[in-house]
Design an enzyme around this catalytic site. Structure first.
Site, PDB file in Angstrom:
ATOM      1  N   PHE A   7      16.157  36.780 -23.735  1.00  0.00           N
ATOM      2  CA  PHE A   7      15.641  35.486 -24.166  1.00  0.00           C
ATOM      3  C   PHE A   7      16.060  34.387 -23.196  1.00  0.00           C
ATOM      4  O   PHE A   7      17.231  34.295 -22.817  1.00  0.00           O
ATOM      5  CB  PHE A   7      16.189  35.106 -25.552  1.00  0.00           C
ATOM      6  CG  PHE A   7      15.484  35.759 -26.704  1.00  0.00           C
ATOM      7  CD1 PHE A   7      14.237  35.301 -27.127  1.00  0.00           C
ATOM      8  CD2 PHE A   7      16.062  36.822 -27.376  1.00  0.00           C
ATOM      9  CE1 PHE A   7      13.586  35.897 -28.195  1.00  0.00           C
ATOM     10  CE2 PHE A   7      15.426  37.418 -28.451  1.00  0.00           C
ATOM     11  CZ  PHE A   7      14.183  36.964 -28.865  1.00  0.00           C
ATOM     12  N   ASP A   8      15.107  33.556 -22.826  1.00  0.00           N
ATOM     13  CA  ASP A   8      15.432  32.295 -22.173  1.00  0.00           C
ATOM     14  C   ASP A   8      16.084  31.406 -23.224  1.00  0.00           C
ATOM     15  O   ASP A   8      15.879  31.596 -24.431  1.00  0.00           O
ATOM     16  CB  ASP A   8      14.144  31.668 -21.633  1.00  0.00           C
ATOM     17  CG  ASP A   8      14.364  30.275 -21.074  1.00  0.00           C
ATOM     18  OD1 ASP A   8      15.301  30.094 -20.287  1.00  0.00           O
ATOM     19  OD2 ASP A   8      13.605  29.366 -21.468  1.00  0.00           O
ATOM     20  N   LEU A   9      16.871  30.417 -22.790  1.00  0.00           N
ATOM     21  CA  LEU A   9      17.531  29.527 -23.745  1.00  0.00           C
ATOM     22  C   LEU A   9      16.755  28.222 -23.951  1.00  0.00           C
ATOM     23  O   LEU A   9      16.335  27.903 -25.059  1.00  0.00           O
ATOM     24  CB  LEU A   9      18.951  29.209 -23.275  1.00  0.00           C
ATOM     25  CG  LEU A   9      19.754  28.266 -24.196  1.00  0.00           C
ATOM     26  CD1 LEU A   9      19.948  28.880 -25.579  1.00  0.00           C
ATOM     27  CD2 LEU A   9      21.104  27.922 -23.556  1.00  0.00           C
TER      28      LEU A   9
END
Length: 228
Positions: A7-9
């Site tokens: 996941f990107d933040l």
């Protein structure tokens, strides 16, 4: 079957745009600079352009941090220190958080069923502070921040480093979910994993980067997983 989800933040799990606006407003007020919608919008545009230059390898991370304020102050005729603004801004950005809709619920429902990883191009000090505030670090098997890794998404070296830390890594068992075509999707695609573009604002894809899947809401991740 998918086992690993990257996941990107920023603007995937946490609402960076909202946090940026709050931190920037506090920064400008601290420096005695009038705050209005025009200057807030322009900063965001300049900031995005500087991060794109970093992704292309044109400038360094340090230059991104200072350039955005230098360019902003020059454009608005403001006599202030870009370096001081950078310092105050990062202090402000370290505290507090805002979740993207359904992000907490998504992580909670995926936790224990998949190996979750976080992949971010943000600064370590800032991201550490925001993750502590959000209280979500425990969901992730590992957290990869480009400043620590030594290179940024979409560079293959960034992903290769992440993959080397994933036990029994298999690209066919791994996907990345992120909002940035040029960072998350391009990086995942050229590294041989499936890509899921989170596009809540229905932005037009005017690039040659083609995600495997596109979602408008985070809850649609479940639908993608059933297809893989």
């Amino acid at each position: 079957m998918i086992k690993n989800i990257l996941f990107d933040l920023d603007d995937t799990i946490l609402d960076f745009k909202k946090a940026e606006r709050v931190a920037l407003t506090k920064t400008l007020k601290t420096m005695g600079i009038p705050v209005n919608e025009n200057i807030l919008t322009r900063y965001s545009e300049i900031n995005i352009s500087q991060w794109k230059r970093l992704e292309l390898g044109e400038i360094s991370r340090g230059e991104v941090k200072v350039n955005r304020y230098r360019l902003l102050f020059e454009e608005f005729g403001i006599n202030a220190s870009p370096h001081k603004a950078t310092e105050i801004y990062e202090d402000n950005l370290c505290f507090g958080h805002f979740f993207i809709d359904y992000a907490e619920e998504l992580l909670d429902k995926l936790y224990g069923k998949y190996n979750l990883y976080l992949v971010s191009n943000g600064a370590k000090r800032v991201q550490d502070g925001r993750l502590k505030s959000a209280g979500i670090s425990h969901y992730f098997e590992n957290i990869f921040i480009s400043e620590v890794v030594g290179t940024e998404k979409p560079n293959k070296a960034f992903f290769d480093f992440c993959f080397s830390k994933i036990k029994d890594f298999n690209p066919s068992e791994t996907i990345i979910v992120g909002d940035s075509l040029s960072s998350d999707i391009k990086g995942g695609a050229q590294s041989g994993i499936k890509t899921v573009w989170f596009n809540p604002h229905n932005q037009e894809n005017a690039t040659d980067i083609v995600p495997d899947y596109e979602i408008k809401k985070l809850e649609q991740v479940f639908g993608v997983l059933t297809k893989l």
